[in-house]
Design an enzyme around this catalytic site. Sequence first.
Site, mmCIF file in Angstrom:
data_model
loop_
_atom_site.group_PDB
_atom_site.id
_atom_site.type_symbol
_atom_site.label_atom_id
_atom_site.label_comp_id
_atom_site.label_asym_id
_atom_site.label_seq_id
_atom_site.Cartn_x
_atom_site.Cartn_y
_atom_site.Cartn_z
ATOM 1 N N LYS A 435 -49.881 10.504 -22.696
ATOM 2 C CA LYS A 435 -50.690 11.269 -21.865
ATOM 3 C C LYS A 435 -51.964 11.462 -22.947
ATOM 4 O O LYS A 435 -51.880 11.791 -23.951
ATOM 5 C CB LYS A 435 -50.017 12.554 -21.875
ATOM 6 N N GLU A 813 -74.624 40.162 -24.106
ATOM 7 C CA GLU A 813 -75.801 40.534 -24.535
ATOM 8 C C GLU A 813 -77.010 41.058 -23.259
ATOM 9 O O GLU A 813 -77.340 42.345 -23.238
ATOM 10 C CB GLU A 813 -76.621 39.774 -25.459
ATOM 11 N N ARG A 891 -85.527 30.819 -32.819
ATOM 12 C CA ARG A 891 -84.669 30.661 -33.744
ATOM 13 C C ARG A 891 -84.449 29.074 -33.798
ATOM 14 O O ARG A 891 -84.259 28.784 -35.026
ATOM 15 C CB ARG A 891 -83.363 31.636 -33.506
ATOM 16 N N GLU A 1272 -72.550 34.763 -37.344
ATOM 17 C CA GLU A 1272 -73.174 33.589 -36.824
ATOM 18 C C GLU A 1272 -73.327 32.545 -37.871
ATOM 19 O O GLU A 1272 -73.088 31.491 -37.419
ATOM 20 C CB GLU A 1272 -74.568 33.942 -36.103
HETATM 21 C C1 LIG Z 1 -51.979 26.472 -16.558
HETATM 22 C C2 LIG Z 1 -51.181 25.099 -15.917
HETATM 23 C C3 LIG Z 1 -51.138 23.889 -16.613
HETATM 24 C C4 LIG Z 1 -50.717 22.834 -15.898
HETATM 25 N N1 LIG Z 1 -50.370 21.778 -16.746
HETATM 26 C C5 LIG Z 1 -50.032 20.633 -16.134
HETATM 27 C C6 LIG Z 1 -49.845 19.610 -16.791
HETATM 28 O O1 LIG Z 1 -49.985 19.572 -18.094
HETATM 29 N N2 LIG Z 1 -49.002 18.531 -16.240
HETATM 30 C C7 LIG Z 1 -48.770 18.652 -14.940
HETATM 31 O O2 LIG Z 1 -48.264 17.476 -14.621
HETATM 32 N N3 LIG Z 1 -48.982 19.700 -14.296
HETATM 33 C C8 LIG Z 1 -49.532 20.920 -14.764
HETATM 34 N N4 LIG Z 1 -49.756 21.900 -13.831
HETATM 35 C C9 LIG Z 1 -49.366 21.836 -12.582
HETATM 36 C C10 LIG Z 1 -48.031 22.657 -12.153
HETATM 37 O O3 LIG Z 1 -47.510 23.454 -13.452
HETATM 38 C C11 LIG Z 1 -46.883 21.383 -12.221
HETATM 39 O O4 LIG Z 1 -47.149 20.793 -11.049
HETATM 40 C C12 LIG Z 1 -45.442 22.274 -11.898
HETATM 41 O O5 LIG Z 1 -44.555 21.257 -11.857
HETATM 42 C C13 LIG Z 1 -45.391 22.812 -10.182
HETATM 43 O O6 LIG Z 1 -44.066 23.460 -10.317
HETATM 44 P P1 LIG Z 1 -43.788 24.859 -9.722
HETATM 45 O O7 LIG Z 1 -42.375 25.076 -9.532
HETATM 46 O O8 LIG Z 1 -44.631 25.698 -10.153
HETATM 47 O O9 LIG Z 1 -44.345 24.620 -8.253
HETATM 48 P P2 LIG Z 1 -45.075 25.531 -7.028
HETATM 49 O O10 LIG Z 1 -46.193 26.031 -7.100
HETATM 50 O O11 LIG Z 1 -43.805 26.539 -6.862
HETATM 51 O O12 LIG Z 1 -44.741 24.598 -5.676
HETATM 52 C C14 LIG Z 1 -45.808 23.620 -5.670
HETATM 53 C C15 LIG Z 1 -45.612 22.610 -4.437
HETATM 54 O O13 LIG Z 1 -44.428 22.197 -4.451
HETATM 55 C C16 LIG Z 1 -43.668 22.209 -3.124
HETATM 56 N N5 LIG Z 1 -42.147 22.422 -3.791
HETATM 57 C C17 LIG Z 1 -41.594 22.787 -4.912
HETATM 58 N N6 LIG Z 1 -40.382 22.534 -4.867
HETATM 59 C C18 LIG Z 1 -40.006 21.924 -3.648
HETATM 60 C C19 LIG Z 1 -38.884 21.078 -3.085
HETATM 61 N N7 LIG Z 1 -37.682 21.222 -3.790
HETATM 62 N N8 LIG Z 1 -38.830 20.489 -1.932
HETATM 63 C C20 LIG Z 1 -40.213 20.664 -1.206
HETATM 64 N N9 LIG Z 1 -41.256 20.876 -1.804
HETATM 65 C C21 LIG Z 1 -41.204 21.541 -2.888
HETATM 66 C C22 LIG Z 1 -43.969 23.786 -2.960
HETATM 67 O O14 LIG Z 1 -43.816 23.942 -1.674
HETATM 68 C C23 LIG Z 1 -45.691 23.452 -3.325
HETATM 69 O O15 LIG Z 1 -46.084 22.694 -2.086
HETATM 70 C C24 LIG Z 1 -50.339 22.888 -14.685
HETATM 71 C C25 LIG Z 1 -50.459 24.064 -13.906
HETATM 72 C C26 LIG Z 1 -51.149 25.149 -14.517
HETATM 73 C C27 LIG Z 1 -51.111 26.505 -13.485
#
Ligand SMILES: Cc1cc2nc3c(=O)[nH]c(=O)nc-3n(C[C@H](O)[C@H](O)[C@H](O)COP(=O)(O)OP(=O)(O)OC[C@H]3O[C@@H](n4cnc5c(N)ncnc54)[C@H](O)[C@@H]3O)c2cc1C
Length: 1340
Positions: A435, A813, A891, A1272
Amino acid sequence: MNMEKIEDFLPSQRETDLVFFVNGKKVIESSPNPEWTLLWYLRKKLQLTGTKYGCGEGGCGACTVMISQYLEHEKRVNHMAVNACLTPLCAVHGLAITTVEGIGNVQDKLHPVQERIAKAHGSQCGFCTPGIVMSMYALLRNKIKINYDDIETSLQGNLCRCTGYRPIIEGFKTFIEVTEGATENQKTTHCPMGKDCCKFNQNNEDVLFNKSEFQPYCPTQEPIFPPELILNNIYRKSFLFYKGNNVVWIRPQNLKDILILKKEYPCSKIIVGNTEIGVEVKFKNKSYPILISPKLIKEMNNILVKESCIEIGAAVSLKDVEDFLRNQIHESKEKVKVLNAIRDILHWFAGSQIRNVASIGGNIVTASPISDLNPIFMACSANIIISRFDRGVRKLVIDQNFFRGYRNVALDDDEIILAIEIPFTDDMQFFKAYKQARRREDDISIVTAAFNVILDKQNHFVKEAKLCFGGMGPITVCAFKTSETLKNLPWDEDMVNKVFKSLNDELLLSISAPGGMHEYRKSLCLSLFFRFYIYVLNEVKCIGLENNNKDLCGSSELPRLKPKSSQCFEIKVKNKINHNAVGKPIPHMSSMKQATGEAIYCDDVVSVEGELFLCLVFSSESHAKIVSIDFTEALLEPDVVAFFSASNLSKELNKMGPILKDEKIFSDKIVTSRSCVIGAVVAKSEYAARKAKHLVKITYEKLQPVIISIEEAILQGSFYDGYPRKIEKGNVKKALLHSKHVVEGYIRSGAQEHFYLETISAYAMRKEDELEIICTSQNPAEIADTAAKVLGIPNHKVVAKVKRIGGGFGGKETRAAVLAIPVALAAYNLKKPIRAVLDRDEDMQLTGYRHPMLIKYKVAFNDDGKIAAVIYDVYANAGNYMDISCSMLERAIAHVDNCYYIPNIEVNGYLCKTNMPSNTAFRGFGAPKAMLAAETMIRKIADILGKKYEEIVDINIYKEGNLTHFNQKLTYCTLGRCWKECIELSDYWHRKQLVEDFNRSHRWKKRGITMVPTKYGISFHTDLLMQGGALLLVYNDGSVLLTIGGIEMGQGLFTKMIQVASQVLQVDVSKIHISEMATDKVPNSQPTAGSMSSDLYGMAVIDACNTINNRLEPYKTSNPNGRWEEWVFAAYLDRVCLSATGFYAARKIEYNRETNVGDLYEYFTYGVACSEVIIDCLTGDHQVLRTDIVMDVGESLNPAIDIGQIEGAFVQGYGFYTMEEMLFAPTGEVISKGPGAYKIPGFSDIPKEFNVSLLKGAPNPRAVYSSKAIGEPPLFLAASVYYAIKEAIKAARSDAGFDMEFTLDVPATCARIRMACEDHITEQVKPTIMKKGTPWNVVP
Ligand SMILES: Cc1cc2nc3c(=O)[nH]c(=O)nc-3n(C[C@H](O)[C@H](O)[C@H](O)COP(=O)(O)OP(=O)(O)OC[C@H]3O[C@@H](n4cnc5c(N)ncnc54)[C@H](O)[C@@H]3O)c2cc1C
Ligand code: FES
Ligand code: FES
């Protein structure tokens, strides 16, 4: 969709109350709204404001709380840190929440985590502190023995913009020492004093904090998990149904129920971690009316080891996947290559708060093209198990057909994913995933690659291959043709070349493809395959490598190293008496409150009945005529109260701006950037205001040109009037004519976002005909003054107050007025308290940045390298308003010399007028960009003459008595001493040799080491700003209340002023308090900026204290053995006035702009840094291996605070020079609007060895107690990393046979580093990028 009917599909036995515990107390919410987040509920409903809002998108960690859950099958309680901003309130039924307030407080007892971060000086502005405390606390609750990796991993999701992380790490490392013994720091020193270093003659006062003062940490003392949540399994079993106005939340008990709901309501959404849905709802205005939690569905929450694969339930969290793969897989090494790749990549997936909740299924279904996991699943041909009510279960392989389009998978709306099957691997199968992201930790990827090959055991020919990529298009991509090409080829260099060619043909990118960095992304695909090639070669020990060990380093990424540090300083008065407080490393006076969440920031002010919320409406065009503004629909929304726009103000009053008043409070005719505020919606709730904001309809007529970049401004001649501003000295023409060498060059730096953790906020309340404004401003007096003018009332009727702000760095500021003035206007007119908090994306769009800058130079020098003359053309991108860009440019042009004597000079400074948001002050102002020009130039001279850089420095560096290019004589110039001591401290020459040795034996990793000096002038350039006032009130019990005209933003100003007062009054620091800055205590104050505040207010405090001392003198004389309290009381009885004002006006600045003569600065702060880096030539990643700094801070008022400022400024500067890149579309739209897209340094980015030494014996006669301004000046020292990277790139280019001429704009991002390490890969990629179309982004 018939929402009424939904209840027909639900069992009659269902729970509608939401029950959970917060800090041990039971909370029952009988009508929870599924749209509420836990953060909102804690802050607004429970008034637990210790948990902070920093971004709302899971990217900063300020909102971290601990959630504890009883795991019935394991009979244990699991604790995890989560982002409250993304946690739906409805998800916490039956769980226990612990917030920062729940673990300790100042009055009773601090928790050891809180105590150690505070006493180790790990809290400056304090806004990040509660979140960091809770991440650490959750770690300790889950694990008894921790190591450094545990700390680093648990803090991956937390950001701090002030401290530079080192003190936080040092404070928390003390939790390891229990198990791992004493730290190395106390046994070694890098101090030039060698064995005479104070560290070896250590008594407890010579350390920044004293560990023996810490209360021991005892896990058994922690609060117990609420027994009710263990005993009553109804919480874990019941069917939940919560109904809000717009959204319902359902937690079914079994698979059948969920499938029926999905069948009847295909639009319903499965919700697990909410890390995607939460972001879509908040920032993309999506709405999902039915949310279904699969938490109780067994089939979706199990991990099973089967014969040929492991099956992971779709709702299993990434943390549980990672733990399982780490600890519970006992299969042979050969079988788990895919699983290991998943485990490894999960370390780099988001931060731990996200991994604790985000699900594997969520990642698959989101189908983000930059998903970290999907390329792996595709490369290993994982199966997903899908279920639908009337079709039962089906299996689908994740292949090129699975991802149907951007964020779209081959799943029908009524289907759900039950689980994923990940196959085991074979003996001769090789699998790796890589990655690449802008920041190594907690960042979404630029490109992810997963490679899967099976080789023939005998001849190592490829039998099967699958190469998959994320980040190369709208979907996860399988390079199908290349994978086929690979088959039957031997694993050798020929094969690699064929793969390169094929990937180049197959992976197409044009310059307008979203994501930018096209050449880089494509180069990465090839480079990562090359990495895989070397890895496999090494694994199978094929021919090709034995003779070329130099290549072997290409097979791995940069290693993770543990940080260490040292700090050298001197405490002059070694006693424990706290009224000799000047010079002692006293912790920040608010640090305890900050660590317990008791410190109050603007939005923590308790809400009152009838309070309203204001939301700004701003332009969606960068340059346009406003044709109409229609807010009728917004006003029709329930709870919306008013809309303010230019029509509420006369033309004369609709003006602001710190110098020119060229800004409109509300734009009405023309917008000149997307930061132009057009109106403000006021509503009874934040929710209503934000909703209504989107209903205001504004029509525009686009205008041309839209100028975003400096180059475009130059082309169009778009400059502010009165420029260029010139400085001239000597005879440049003559010097150019008579010098042997005349060389030209340039350096370009980009926009840096302040990213203070607390976004700009304001709260205003009308009282009779007066107005009180609480705001996040570094210049409250200006807010009060502008508000009074806009309201047409005198200044004495408006009071602006600032207790503390969560970081400013210059960004607050002038720009805080953008919000505070509309809030003031609304509060005064509506006669209601008004609150407003910018969301992070609004803040990043509205409030400007560090100015992008282009500096061209033409330098004349002779064979010895001595500079004869320079012409500098300085172009700064000021944006659409003047703001204080003119001062910034002053500056800049006064610092283009950095530390070098230039006898003949011509500087032409231009302010470019563009359509980007008005740029503003940022720590260091114009200097950190301008000084780059001098450093770049010095290095160029060295390259041209074939001499060492240090030699060119030696011959040109300022000496005592030299005149600067603005003709100021340098006195007390410690630059030479700093340089020499830094060389010794860093063991420079020896390490430089080691770096060269390393580079000779490594082809794909290169090191670079270099030094950088800095000289920073201390003064505002303007007499008016060089004043400070103080008010000292002594009460009859001896307690002292001090107020100064400056504000506290984490820089420790209040602490230093208390130390000064205690020294003058000879009173213990505990008797002195500063509550806040308020314009009714100290009038006409100036901005807290320019590093000047300690100097100005320190003198004012001394003045006030002297007045009080004089009045107390008779009582001291008559009772010489008395105590302070007795003298004060005696004076009180005698009716002596015990309040005093203090004032200081610095000496007049005698510099004459016309003649370029006279002293422009009070004095200079000097410092030198040495940094060593390692770069990964294949990816452009880098790591700072070591930084040594020697800094002249005079006699430090507080070494802990000063070292904190040096480290904090260095890390912020490091972000500027290497990582932080604001992205703009050619239309001017801001692309990077939050921590997801804009990366500031995190915990793991700091130098792995970080040594700071304060120059000893260098008192400064020109400031309070011989100290020096420090906020600074150190920032520029981080340029040492940038130049060390350049050195490493040179080594790579030399190996590849490329010349030493290359450009590396600032910031030196991984993309720029990789592309500067030109080689056979970059060469073949560049011509394949399709050049047609509008570029995705433009560099401002
Ligand atoms: C700060 C931050 C950092 C992140 N970093 C990364 C990263 O480094 N790499 C990366 O790949 N992603 C990253 N993500 C994206 C995210 O975290 C991932 O995609 C995560 O795996 C989503 O899982 P969730 O359970 O939170 O999904 P949710 O938000 O709960 O759901 C996401 C989607 O999936 C659907 N879904 C979930 N489970 C199912 C199921 N079993 N069947 C059908 N539909 C389903 C939901 O309906 C929705 O549409 C990041 C997000 C944030 C906010
Ligand atoms: S506010 Fe939640 S992570 Fe930033
Ligand atoms: S102390 Fe960490 S953001 Fe200010």
